[in-house]
Design an enzyme around this catalytic site. Structure first.
Site, PDB file in Angstrom:
ATOM      1  N   LYS A 198       0.891  -1.006  -0.031  1.00  0.00           N
ATOM      2  CA  LYS A 198      -0.240  -0.088   0.101  1.00  0.00           C
ATOM      3  C   LYS A 198       0.753   1.387   0.010  1.00  0.00           C
ATOM      4  O   LYS A 198       2.169   1.202   0.418  1.00  0.00           O
ATOM      5  CB  LYS A 198      -0.858   0.004   1.352  1.00  0.00           C
ATOM      6  CG  LYS A 198       0.084  -0.080   2.498  1.00  0.00           C
ATOM      7  CD  LYS A 198      -1.001  -0.156   3.762  1.00  0.00           C
ATOM      8  CE  LYS A 198      -0.174  -0.492   5.029  1.00  0.00           C
ATOM      9  NZ  LYS A 198      -0.897   0.169   6.059  1.00  0.00           N
ATOM     10  N   ARG A 232     -10.043  -0.522  15.503  1.00  0.00           N
ATOM     11  CA  ARG A 232     -10.035   0.420  14.341  1.00  0.00           C
ATOM     12  C   ARG A 232     -10.817  -0.397  13.352  1.00  0.00           C
ATOM     13  O   ARG A 232     -12.047  -0.461  13.714  1.00  0.00           O
ATOM     14  CB  ARG A 232      -8.569   0.392  13.744  1.00  0.00           C
ATOM     15  CG  ARG A 232      -8.342   1.180  12.442  1.00  0.00           C
ATOM     16  CD  ARG A 232      -6.938   1.319  12.197  1.00  0.00           C
ATOM     17  NE  ARG A 232      -6.463  -0.005  11.372  1.00  0.00           N
ATOM     18  CZ  ARG A 232      -5.167  -0.191  10.766  1.00  0.00           C
ATOM     19  NH1 ARG A 232      -4.442   0.802  10.794  1.00  0.00           N
ATOM     20  NH2 ARG A 232      -4.907  -1.129  10.270  1.00  0.00           N
ATOM     21  N   HIS A 273      -5.931  -7.454  13.048  1.00  0.00           N
ATOM     22  CA  HIS A 273      -4.641  -6.739  13.129  1.00  0.00           C
ATOM     23  C   HIS A 273      -4.334  -6.439  14.335  1.00  0.00           C
ATOM     24  O   HIS A 273      -5.171  -5.970  15.312  1.00  0.00           O
ATOM     25  CB  HIS A 273      -4.786  -5.274  12.290  1.00  0.00           C
ATOM     26  CG  HIS A 273      -3.567  -4.675  11.887  1.00  0.00           C
ATOM     27  ND1 HIS A 273      -2.569  -5.207  11.123  1.00  0.00           N
ATOM     28  CD2 HIS A 273      -3.446  -3.269  12.084  1.00  0.00           C
ATOM     29  CE1 HIS A 273      -1.423  -4.335  11.106  1.00  0.00           C
ATOM     30  NE2 HIS A 273      -2.113  -3.203  11.500  1.00  0.00           N
ATOM     31  N   ARG A 275       1.289 -10.916   6.866  1.00  0.00           N
ATOM     32  CA  ARG A 275       1.219  -9.651   6.369  1.00  0.00           C
ATOM     33  C   ARG A 275       2.096  -8.875   6.321  1.00  0.00           C
ATOM     34  O   ARG A 275       1.788  -7.569   6.689  1.00  0.00           O
ATOM     35  CB  ARG A 275      -0.303  -9.048   6.216  1.00  0.00           C
ATOM     36  CG  ARG A 275      -1.616  -9.851   6.148  1.00  0.00           C
ATOM     37  CD  ARG A 275      -2.728  -9.151   6.091  1.00  0.00           C
ATOM     38  NE  ARG A 275      -2.717  -8.307   7.380  1.00  0.00           N
ATOM     39  CZ  ARG A 275      -3.159  -8.697   8.641  1.00  0.00           C
ATOM     40  NH1 ARG A 275      -3.800  -9.589   8.710  1.00  0.00           N
ATOM     41  NH2 ARG A 275      -3.221  -7.881   9.394  1.00  0.00           N
ATOM     42  N   TYR A 332      15.617  30.463   6.174  1.00  0.00           N
ATOM     43  CA  TYR A 332      14.641  31.058   6.802  1.00  0.00           C
ATOM     44  C   TYR A 332      14.675  31.326   8.312  1.00  0.00           C
ATOM     45  O   TYR A 332      15.048  30.386   8.928  1.00  0.00           O
ATOM     46  CB  TYR A 332      13.172  30.395   6.484  1.00  0.00           C
ATOM     47  CG  TYR A 332      12.812  30.564   5.041  1.00  0.00           C
ATOM     48  CD1 TYR A 332      12.473  31.999   4.305  1.00  0.00           C
ATOM     49  CD2 TYR A 332      12.505  29.233   4.377  1.00  0.00           C
ATOM     50  CE1 TYR A 332      12.100  31.816   3.094  1.00  0.00           C
ATOM     51  CE2 TYR A 332      12.153  29.343   2.941  1.00  0.00           C
ATOM     52  CZ  TYR A 332      11.879  30.695   2.547  1.00  0.00           C
ATOM     53  OH  TYR A 332      11.595  30.776   1.172  1.00  0.00           O
ATOM     54  N   CYS A 371      13.551  24.183   3.841  1.00  0.00           N
ATOM     55  CA  CYS A 371      12.734  25.067   3.000  1.00  0.00           C
ATOM     56  C   CYS A 371      12.061  24.177   2.263  1.00  0.00           C
ATOM     57  O   CYS A 371      11.981  22.820   2.341  1.00  0.00           O
ATOM     58  CB  CYS A 371      13.521  25.745   2.137  1.00  0.00           C
ATOM     59  SG  CYS A 371      14.845  26.736   3.159  1.00  0.00           S
ATOM     60  N   ASP A 428      12.213  23.304  -0.904  1.00  0.00           N
ATOM     61  CA  ASP A 428      12.822  22.700  -2.082  1.00  0.00           C
ATOM     62  C   ASP A 428      14.290  22.335  -1.695  1.00  0.00           C
ATOM     63  O   ASP A 428      15.101  21.798  -2.514  1.00  0.00           O
ATOM     64  CB  ASP A 428      12.729  23.426  -3.259  1.00  0.00           C
ATOM     65  CG  ASP A 428      11.639  23.921  -3.606  1.00  0.00           C
ATOM     66  OD1 ASP A 428      10.557  22.997  -3.809  1.00  0.00           O
ATOM     67  OD2 ASP A 428      11.516  25.306  -3.872  1.00  0.00           O
TER      68      ASP A 428
HETATM   69  C1  LIG Z   1      -4.195  -4.365   7.893  1.00  0.00           C
HETATM   70  C2  LIG Z   1      -2.470  -4.397   7.682  1.00  0.00           C
HETATM   71  N1  LIG Z   1      -1.615  -5.390   7.526  1.00  0.00           N
HETATM   72  C3  LIG Z   1      -0.793  -5.462   7.514  1.00  0.00           C
HETATM   73  C4  LIG Z   1       0.180  -4.096   7.571  1.00  0.00           C
HETATM   74  C5  LIG Z   1       1.712  -4.275   7.227  1.00  0.00           C
HETATM   75  O1  LIG Z   1       2.169  -3.558   8.535  1.00  0.00           O
HETATM   76  P1  LIG Z   1       3.763  -3.594   9.011  1.00  0.00           P
HETATM   77  O2  LIG Z   1       4.205  -2.514   7.990  1.00  0.00           O
HETATM   78  O3  LIG Z   1       3.985  -2.967  10.414  1.00  0.00           O
HETATM   79  O4  LIG Z   1       4.044  -4.670   8.475  1.00  0.00           O
HETATM   80  C6  LIG Z   1      -0.585  -3.094   7.814  1.00  0.00           C
HETATM   81  C7  LIG Z   1       0.080  -1.741   7.753  1.00  0.00           C
HETATM   82  O5  LIG Z   1      -0.288  -0.684   8.531  1.00  0.00           O
HETATM   83  C8  LIG Z   1      -2.066  -2.955   7.693  1.00  0.00           C
HETATM   84  O6  LIG Z   1      -2.770  -1.950   7.788  1.00  0.00           O
END
Ligand SMILES: Cc1ncc(COP(=O)(O)O)c(C=O)c1O
Length: 399
Positions: A44, A148, A180, A236, A282, A329, A331
């Site tokens: 993601k 969540r 999770h 995951r 700045y 800044c 850039d």
């Molecule tokens: C539902 C879910 N699974 C897995 C992950 C992967 O987590 P991590 O980057 O801590 O391994 C995330 C990331 O936040 C997540 O939201």
């Protein structure tokens, strides 16, 4: 006409170099940490800033069986990109966020697995499947203590009932049940064991109701690395795939056998002598204390460099460590190269963070300096910074 990769490299003075062999090797480390489970690599947010498609391909080359994203838009982009690379295969993709009214038919056509946290989501998935004449693959999310997403345990029966009804009409196949972890990065926090208990109870409840999906999944990077009891059928990991520790204070990248994949670097666009007492950037929050040389590094908050790094963000030039002098800044940032730095020339490379192998700064150093986590340092890197992918992993011939 868009610039070629070579023209971009010559034109833009900064870049994030992403080592795809490191990605593939890190996937290998994670697979070895959870030998009884399949691995879903989480890509993601543009693969945590590393580049969605090259990382996805490298992860598959490293043995990932699944890919995971948060948003459906990401899942569709990922599937379309992978379909342009037939030799990458057609791995299963899970997407876990969509709002009411999303065009779920598009997800079903693309063969995306969807997550459902509540009956309304199951109803919308089933309706889309009915229209498309397909069976949707669904993972039910239970909130075991993250607070969540997911159905709370007392609402899980309702979610299971909705899924069973959709399964009975043939519109939904319940492929997984998942949750999770909230505190897996603190190995001694008892919340993880409690979440495992709640998860196990939810699985048993689903089974009593007639649902026994093939995939139970709970662990992200910290669960994969620190809590074998959370592995179940699928893990995951995200951050660890990129070579960063989910808990640097517990164990750093090297201790975990991980290699940070991203190096952020920029060529100095200005090097000039300046006398003692020269105010910098700045607000003049820094002033040179000796006759010195100043370097200007062409990266700023417009590129995702935190403004909180003003005066503290570490970097290396010609093997020596410095920090950002004065304010960040939009850039650019200024570095006081010191009186001894006469050898540094315009065009030389400043490394903001990398794998730390040469004693240079890391994303963990940046996170510590600005009071955040390594996740944010790499993920917030702006789209203006060109990504340059190196290494052979996932460089399919048809990519
Ligand atoms: C539902 C879910 N699974 C897995 C992950 C992967 O987590 P991590 O980057 O801590 O391994 C995330 C990331 O936040 C997540 O939201």
């Amino acid at each position: 006409m868009p610039l070629t990769a070579a023209e971009t490299a010559a034109t833009h003075p900064a870049r994030a170099v992403v080592d795809l062999d490191a990605i593939a090797a890190n996937v290998g480390v994670l697979r070895a940490a959870a030998p009884g489970a399949a691995t879903m690599v989480v890509v993601k947010a543009d693969a945590y800033g590393h580049g969605l498609l090259p990382v996805a391909r490298a992860a598959l080359a490293g043995g990932a069986a699944w890919l995971g994203v948060a948003q459906l838009t990401e899942a569709l982009e990922l599937r379309a990109g992978l379909d342009r690379t037939p030799s990458a295969g057609r791995p299963p993709i899970l997407s876990w966020i969509f709002p009411p009214g999303a065009p779920l038919g598009r997800a079903l056509e693309a063969g995306i697995d969807l997550s459902a946290s509540a009956p309304w989501a199951v109803h919308e998935i089933a309706a889309a499947a009915r229209t498309a004449g397909r069976t949707a693959r669904v993972h039910l999310e239970v909130d075991t203590g993250m607070g969540r997403g997911g159905a709370r345990p007392e609402a899980f029966a309702e979610l299971v009932a909705a899924a069973l009804a959709a399964r009975a009409e043939g519109t939904v196949d319940v492929v997984g049940i998942w949750s999770h972890l909230a505190c897996a990065d603190e190995p001694s926090n008892p919340a993880t064991a409690r979440q495992v208990e709640v998860f196990t109870a939810a699985l048993a409840q689903a089974e009593r109701a007639g649902l026994r999906p093939q995939l139970r999944h709970l662990a992200a990077s910290a669960g994969t690395l620190f809590h074998p009891a959370t592995h179940f059928d699928l893990v995951r990991p995200g951050i660890a795939v990129y070579g960063l520790s989910p808990a640097p204070e517990v164990a750093g990248s090297a201790a975990l056998g991980l290699r940070p994949a991203m190096t952020l670097e920029a060529r100095l666009t200005v090097v000039k002598a300046a006398p003692a007492g020269t105010p910098l950037s700045y607000g003049h929050t820094a002033v040179t204390t000796a006759d010195t040389h100043l370097g200007v590094v062409p990266l700023g908050y417009g590129d995702g460099i935190p403004r909180a790094a003003s005066g503290v963000g570490p970097l290396a030039v010609a093997g020596r460590r410095y920090h950002v002098a004065g304010r960040v800044c939009m850039d650019q940032v200024v570095v006081d190269l010191g009186p001894e730095s006469a050898g540094v020339a315009v065009g030389d490379t400043a490394v903001l963070f990398g794998d730390g192998g040469d004693g240079g700064p890391t994303a963990d150093d940046w996170a510590r300096a600005v009071g955040t986590i390594n996740y944010e340092i790499v993920t917030r890197l702006g789209c203006r910074v060109p990504r340059m992918h190196v290494g052979a992993a996932g460089m399919w011939e048809d990519a």
